[in-house]
Design an enzyme around this catalytic site. Sequence first.
Site, short mmCIF file in Angstrom:
data_model
loop_
_atom_site.label_atom_id
_atom_site.label_comp_id
_atom_site.label_asym_id
_atom_site.label_seq_id
_atom_site.Cartn_x
_atom_site.Cartn_y
_atom_site.Cartn_z
N ASP A 1 -33.28 5.17 1.56
CA ASP A 1 -34.47 4.20 1.24
C ASP A 1 -34.41 3.39 0.30
OD1 ASP A 1 -36.26 2.19 1.94
OD2 ASP A 1 -36.83 3.50 3.71
N SER B 1 -34.10 -1.24 3.45
CA SER B 1 -35.57 -0.64 4.47
C SER B 1 -35.12 -1.64 6.52
CB SER B 1 -36.54 -0.59 4.45
OG SER B 1 -36.96 0.54 5.09
#
Length: 296
Positions: free
Chosen positions: A185, A38
């Site tokens: 993610d 991320s």
Amino acid sequence: MKIDAVFSGGGVKAFAFIGALESMEARNLKLERVAGTSAGAILASFLAAGYNVKEIKNTLDQLDLKTFFDPPAFTKFIPGSKWLLLYFQNGIYRGDKFESWLYHELAKKNVYTFNDIQPGYLKVVVSDLTLGKLVVIPDDLERVYGIDPSQFLVSKAVRMSAGFPYFFMPKKIIGKTKQKSIIVDGGLLSNFPLWVFDQERNKRKRPILGVKLSDSTEMIQPRQIHNALDMLHALFSTMKQAHDARYVSKSEEANIVFIPVKKIETTDFNISSEMKKKLIDEGRKRTSGFLKNWST
């Protein structure tokens, strides 16, 4: 001294990484291989592309995070349509502006695909919801999807890794069977992939330093769950932390800088300049304190 580094996810809290990098630079630590999830993947990609700390800081200082809000045009004219997107597209924002920004910033260093980065020097973690797998890009692209990793865009990989669920619409990868995999993610399955270099434990060429935007696993407080929303939040948090907490608790904690960043949400894109400075200062302070006693 040359080291490898792994950076956790954390959304806008990642401004603390700038302070951490400044402390590493002050100690004459040179980063070689880097990995991240991320927000950590964003930072890792910049480092792998050849950005120095000052350049990264200037780039982020000039960035207006709200420019990444890019819902389809029709949402301006149809009240409540964002919630329809959430239901049918699994996200409110397309993430195209975010990916375009990444592409152009990396292009300034002549980095487009993984072929433009020294082999093994950047690893980006994503979550494949369709296959139920944690995927490391570029390592797993050929094996899992039959995709040539040398031609895969770095900006696309990082956009996938930072595709916060329900905030950004998921990206898709077409695999060997022509089935589309839904990618979100990487933090959903591993928010701190220190394990990514683990297979080389017995033949490491360099020390590995992890930088994690949270308290030590021993200091995580029990969650209060009173309703369904609390439970949903706890489910996401547990998925993000369980795999990493098990690994960190068994090994490597002596090689991790923990930067506890509180009172700010991961997706607070309205973060003030004052808060950015506080995050940078906290990252610098925590990392400096850690490195004074770090035994490599």
